[in-house]
Design an enzyme around this catalytic site. Structure first.
Site, short mmCIF file in Angstrom:
data_model
loop_
_atom_site.label_atom_id
_atom_site.label_comp_id
_atom_site.label_asym_id
_atom_site.label_seq_id
_atom_site.Cartn_x
_atom_site.Cartn_y
_atom_site.Cartn_z
N GLU A 194 0.83 -1.21 0.00
CA GLU A 194 0.00 0.00 0.00
C GLU A 194 0.86 1.26 0.00
O GLU A 194 2.09 1.19 0.12
CB GLU A 194 -0.95 -0.05 1.21
CG GLU A 194 -1.89 -1.25 1.10
CD GLU A 194 -2.95 -1.31 2.18
OE1 GLU A 194 -2.83 -0.63 3.22
OE2 GLU A 194 -3.93 -2.07 1.96
N CYS A 253 -1.78 -4.79 -5.79
CA CYS A 253 -2.30 -6.05 -5.20
C CYS A 253 -1.23 -7.14 -5.23
O CYS A 253 -0.28 -7.10 -6.03
CB CYS A 253 -3.50 -6.54 -6.00
SG CYS A 253 -4.94 -5.49 -5.90
N GLU A 299 -1.47 -10.24 -6.29
CA GLU A 299 -1.43 -11.01 -7.54
C GLU A 299 -0.60 -10.29 -8.60
O GLU A 299 0.20 -10.90 -9.31
CB GLU A 299 -2.85 -11.22 -8.10
CG GLU A 299 -3.79 -11.91 -7.14
CD GLU A 299 -4.57 -10.93 -6.28
OE1 GLU A 299 -3.97 -9.97 -5.75
OE2 GLU A 299 -5.78 -11.13 -6.13
N CYS A 314 -9.27 -9.20 -7.36
CA CYS A 314 -10.04 -8.06 -7.87
C CYS A 314 -10.06 -8.07 -9.40
O CYS A 314 -9.31 -8.82 -10.06
CB CYS A 314 -9.46 -6.74 -7.35
SG CYS A 314 -7.98 -6.19 -8.22
#
Ligand code: THU
Length: 141
Positions: A48, A57, A59, A94
């Site tokens: 983040e 993210c 992934e 996501c």
């Protein structure tokens, strides 16, 4: 082409990767373990940022690490996630990460959505992102 790692081992690797998640804002930790066709595993965690939008993210971290090392062919990915690193639900990738998968993976690419090494859902990329925009659309014909 042969797979040298079991689903349980790939999930364990994703759990380990989750420990490195940098999540001072959401507290939501995610880990991913991406298996290449040649049998190598690339890990990723979410990272983040105080400016929020640069957050990446888990992934995509795994995919971008692998692609930047020259990998282009992938078999499966295991993902785990939860608040404070407590994995109590099936964590699902996501939409942005699904689109990144679609850049490099075929319909039958496997996504292991895990609660534990023995409790997991097995989905294909096509299950998660049907009717997707893929590189094929940009090929001249
Ligand atoms: N996150 C992931 O790492 N992967 C996803 O597919 C969805 C969300 C992260 C981003 C952010 O750090 C935290 O989870 C909460 O959205």
């Amino acid at each position: 082409m042969s797979e040298r790692i079991t689903d349980a081992e790939l999930i364990r690797t994703a759990f380990k990767a989750m420990e490195n998640a940098y999540v001072p804002y959401s507290g939501y930790k995610v880990g991913a373990a991406l298996l290449t066709e040649s049998g190598k595993v690339y890990t990723g965690c979410n990272i983040e940022n105080a400016s929020y939008t640069p957050t990446v993210c888990a992934e995509r971290t795994a995919f971008f690490k692998a692609v930047s090392e020259g990998e282009r062919s992938f078999t499966k990915i295991a993902v785990v996630g939860g608040k404070g690193g407590e994995v109590s639900t099936y964590f699902v990738p996501c939409g942005v990460c699904r689109q990144v998968m679609s850049e490099f993976c075929d319909d039958d690419f496997s996504v292991i959505i895990a609660k534990s090494e023995t409790d997991y859902l097995l989905k294909t990329l096509n299950d998660l992102l049907p009717c997707r925009f893929s590189p094929q659309y940009l090929v001249d014909n």
